[in-house]
Design an enzyme around this catalytic site. Sequence first.
Site, short mmCIF file in Angstrom:
data_model
loop_
_atom_site.label_atom_id
_atom_site.label_comp_id
_atom_site.label_asym_id
_atom_site.label_seq_id
_atom_site.Cartn_x
_atom_site.Cartn_y
_atom_site.Cartn_z
N VAL A 71 0.66 -1.26 -0.02
CA VAL A 71 -0.51 -0.22 -0.01
C VAL A 71 0.60 1.36 -0.25
CG1 VAL A 71 -1.60 1.08 1.83
CG2 VAL A 71 -2.02 -0.81 1.63
N CYS A 72 0.50 2.01 -0.30
CA CYS A 72 1.14 3.43 -0.60
C CYS A 72 -0.01 4.20 -0.93
CB CYS A 72 2.04 3.35 -1.75
SG CYS A 72 1.34 3.50 -3.13
N ARG A 73 -0.09 5.95 -1.01
CA ARG A 73 -0.58 6.94 -1.34
C ARG A 73 -1.20 6.76 -2.91
NH1 ARG A 73 -1.50 11.43 -4.45
NH2 ARG A 73 -2.65 13.28 -3.01
N MET A 100 -3.83 4.14 -0.60
CA MET A 100 -4.84 4.72 0.03
C MET A 100 -5.98 5.86 -0.12
SD MET A 100 -4.22 3.53 2.96
CE MET A 100 -5.55 4.31 4.02
#
Length: 194
Positions: A71-73, A100
């Site tokens: 997961v990242c932005r 996210m």
Amino acid sequence: MTTDASRIAGLTPTALQQLIESGRGPRLLDVRTPGEFRTVHIPGAYNVPLDTLREHRAELLTHLDEDVVLVCRSGARAAQAEQALAEAGLPNLRVLDGGMMAWEAAGAPVNRGEARWDLERQVRLIAGSIVLITGVVGVFVPGAHLIGTAIGAGLTFAALSDTCAMGMMLAKLPYNRGPRTDIRTVISSLRDRS
């Protein structure tokens, strides 16, 4: 070396939320900076910033024997983490589609901390300010506008290569780092959950 986009197994926020609710949730590794992670993250996620993940991927591999969702932005850093872990031999990887941003847009649960500007917004502020200032100064100082041109070229390269040197530099600032991720604590948490 570029990431082979066809190799990355994506997972939609809805599908991930269903897996978590069913009790079959994968390990969630959030590869954003500690500052971004503290602002908002998926409950149960482990924060392993991309640089830390790359540096300690061999140690992490021994504790990631189940499905892993990165997961990242927005998905770009997670794709880089997927490539690093896949090259180290971890086959059971997925990237959260849209990161996210998509998770929050889907109304999925999050843990929230102190609000901060994300890296992309910081890059826009710095780059835009440099272009604006050098444009104004260029009226009085011949050639000053070339600095803004260089920033524009850098942003173009960042978009084409899906990397951002300015973002990487900003990630190292204390505001974005927050408390340093202790890899031993992360590995201990991963081991305890096994």
